[in-house]
Design a protein around this motif. Structure first.
Motif, short mmCIF file in Angstrom:
data_model
loop_
_atom_site.label_atom_id
_atom_site.label_comp_id
_atom_site.label_asym_id
_atom_site.label_seq_id
_atom_site.Cartn_x
_atom_site.Cartn_y
_atom_site.Cartn_z
N GLU A 94 0.81 -1.23 0.00
CA GLU A 94 0.00 0.00 0.00
C GLU A 94 0.84 1.27 0.00
O GLU A 94 0.54 2.23 -0.71
N ALA A 95 1.90 1.28 0.81
CA ALA A 95 2.71 2.51 0.95
C ALA A 95 3.33 2.89 -0.40
O ALA A 95 3.27 4.05 -0.82
N GLU A 96 3.91 1.90 -1.09
CA GLU A 96 4.53 2.17 -2.39
C GLU A 96 3.49 2.63 -3.41
O GLU A 96 3.75 3.51 -4.23
N LEU A 97 2.33 2.00 -3.36
CA LEU A 97 1.27 2.35 -4.32
C LEU A 97 0.74 3.75 -4.07
O LEU A 97 0.46 4.50 -5.01
N LEU A 98 0.62 4.12 -2.81
CA LEU A 98 0.12 5.46 -2.50
C LEU A 98 1.15 6.50 -2.94
O LEU A 98 0.81 7.51 -3.57
N LYS A 99 2.41 6.23 -2.63
CA LYS A 99 3.48 7.14 -3.06
C LYS A 99 3.47 7.28 -4.58
O LYS A 99 3.55 8.38 -5.13
N SER A 100 3.35 6.17 -5.25
CA SER A 100 3.37 6.16 -6.70
C SER A 100 2.16 6.91 -7.30
O SER A 100 2.27 7.56 -8.35
N ALA A 101 1.03 6.86 -6.63
CA ALA A 101 -0.15 7.60 -7.10
C ALA A 101 0.13 9.11 -7.08
O ALA A 101 -0.16 9.82 -8.05
N TYR A 102 0.69 9.59 -5.97
CA TYR A 102 1.03 11.02 -5.91
C TYR A 102 2.11 11.38 -6.93
O TYR A 102 2.02 12.40 -7.61
N LEU A 103 3.14 10.53 -7.01
CA LEU A 103 4.25 10.82 -7.94
C LEU A 103 3.76 10.87 -9.38
O LEU A 103 4.21 11.72 -10.16
N SER A 104 2.85 9.98 -9.75
CA SER A 104 2.31 10.00 -11.12
C SER A 104 1.63 11.32 -11.40
O SER A 104 1.78 11.88 -12.49
N CYS A 105 0.88 11.82 -10.44
CA CYS A 105 0.22 13.13 -10.63
C CYS A 105 1.26 14.24 -10.82
O CYS A 105 1.12 15.09 -11.70
N LEU A 106 2.27 14.21 -9.98
CA LEU A 106 3.29 15.27 -10.04
C LEU A 106 4.04 15.21 -11.37
O LEU A 106 4.34 16.25 -11.98
N LYS A 107 4.33 14.02 -11.83
CA LYS A 107 5.03 13.87 -13.12
C LYS A 107 4.17 14.38 -14.27
O LYS A 107 4.66 15.02 -15.19
N GLU A 133 -0.66 7.50 8.66
CA GLU A 133 0.33 6.91 7.74
C GLU A 133 0.22 7.53 6.36
O GLU A 133 1.22 7.85 5.72
N ALA A 134 -0.99 7.68 5.88
CA ALA A 134 -1.18 8.20 4.52
C ALA A 134 -0.71 9.64 4.40
O ALA A 134 -0.12 10.02 3.38
N SER A 135 -0.93 10.44 5.43
CA SER A 135 -0.53 11.85 5.35
C SER A 135 0.99 11.96 5.29
O SER A 135 1.53 12.81 4.60
N ARG A 136 1.69 11.09 5.98
CA ARG A 136 3.15 11.12 5.95
C ARG A 136 3.65 10.79 4.54
O ARG A 136 4.55 11.45 4.01
N ILE A 137 3.06 9.79 3.92
CA ILE A 137 3.46 9.43 2.56
C ILE A 137 3.14 10.57 1.60
O ILE A 137 3.98 10.97 0.77
N ALA A 138 1.93 11.11 1.72
CA ALA A 138 1.50 12.20 0.82
C ALA A 138 2.44 13.40 0.95
O ALA A 138 2.93 13.93 -0.06
N LEU A 139 2.71 13.81 2.17
CA LEU A 139 3.49 15.04 2.38
C LEU A 139 4.96 14.84 2.01
O LEU A 139 5.55 15.69 1.34
N THR A 140 5.55 13.73 2.42
CA THR A 140 6.98 13.55 2.11
C THR A 140 7.18 13.37 0.61
O THR A 140 8.14 13.90 0.05
N THR A 141 6.28 12.66 -0.04
CA THR A 141 6.41 12.47 -1.49
C THR A 141 6.37 13.83 -2.20
O THR A 141 7.21 14.11 -3.07
N CYS A 142 5.42 14.66 -1.83
CA CYS A 142 5.30 15.97 -2.50
C CYS A 142 6.46 16.88 -2.14
O CYS A 142 7.01 17.56 -3.02
N MET A 143 6.87 16.90 -0.89
CA MET A 143 7.97 17.79 -0.50
C MET A 143 9.27 17.37 -1.18
O MET A 143 10.02 18.22 -1.67
N ASP A 144 9.53 16.08 -1.23
CA ASP A 144 10.75 15.62 -1.91
C ASP A 144 10.70 15.97 -3.39
O ASP A 144 11.71 16.38 -3.97
N TYR A 145 9.56 15.82 -4.00
CA TYR A 145 9.43 16.13 -5.43
C TYR A 145 9.65 17.62 -5.68
O TYR A 145 10.36 18.01 -6.61
N LEU A 146 9.04 18.45 -4.85
CA LEU A 146 9.17 19.91 -5.03
C LEU A 146 10.63 20.36 -4.93
O LEU A 146 11.05 21.28 -5.64
N LYS A 147 11.38 19.73 -4.06
CA LYS A 147 12.80 20.11 -3.91
C LYS A 147 13.56 19.90 -5.21
O LYS A 147 14.49 20.63 -5.53
#
Ligand code: AR6
Length: 180
Positions: A94-107, A133-147
């Motif tokens: 689940e964690a990888e899939l949730l991260k990947s869902a946000y990353l796909s949007c950002l890409k 758990e989900a908020s941590r994945i959502a926020l770290t994925t977006c913050m890392d991408y923005l950097k």
């Protein structure tokens, strides 16, 4: 609450995603892109039939991925439909899939030259992902991408109701204190 991430901004607001004036909004869709309840239903209702017309043409989207359609009648020009995982206890990727869902949007946003995007809290409604758990994945994925991607100037999380907002705020404060 608003924080800097690289040269970009990450913001948390309480509200309704269908009212956002960002260039794109994210949707918490299902893999058939068939519409549904929750935020998905609200987006299709507010955006009108043009969104479903494009979803039908696209046909579907695997879990952990995302697709772009028009925003129809919404203020946002685009909807990026992400398919988050159904939570099955946490050991089913689940964690990888949730991260990947946000990353796909950002890409997709990067590819389309979209500078601002608003996200709902993907998977934490009907799909049952615990919000801490989900908020941590959502926020770290977006913050890392923005950097790494200053071309996206704003990511805004639009949390539905006070409890959801407070959960994201708590996580964001934790992340900030961990990183000094
Ligand atoms: N604006 C922002 N957030 C909202 C809104 C809104 N207008 N309405 C609800 N939320 P959910 P999921 C919040 O269930 O868990 C659908 O039927 C809600 O409070 O919409 O990813 C799809 O078709 C929660 O915090 O999405 C799929 O079948 C968050 O949005 C399935 O549900 C996500 O809840 C997807 O489930």
């Amino acid at each position: 609450m608003k924080v800097a991430s690289g040269s970009s901004t990450l913001e948390l607001v309480q509200g309704d995603i269908t009212k956002q004036d960002t260039e794109a909004i994210g949707n918490a869709a299902n893999s058939r892109l068939a519409g549904g309840g929750g935020v998905d239903g609200a987006i299709h209702r507010a955006g009108g039939p043009a969104i479903m017309k494009e979803c039908r043409k696209i046909g579907g989207c695997p879990t952990g991925h995302a697709v772009l359609t028009t925003g129809g009648n919404l203020k946002a020009k685009y909807v990026i439909h992400a398919v988050g995982p159904i939570y099955r206890g946490g050991n089913a990727g689940e964690a990888e899939l949730l991260k990947s869902a946000y990353l796909s949007c950002l890409k997709i946003a990067t590819e389309k030259g979209i500078k601002s995007i608003a996200f709902p809290s993907i998977s934490t409604g009907v799909y049952g992902y615990p919000i801490d758990e989900a908020s941590r994945i959502a926020l770290t994925t977006c913050m890392d991408y923005l950097k790494e991607h200053p071309e996206i100037e704003l990511v805004r999380f639009v949390l539905f109701g006070d409890a959801n907002y407070r959960a994201y705020e708590k996580t964001l404060k934790e992340i900030q204190s961990e990183h000094g």
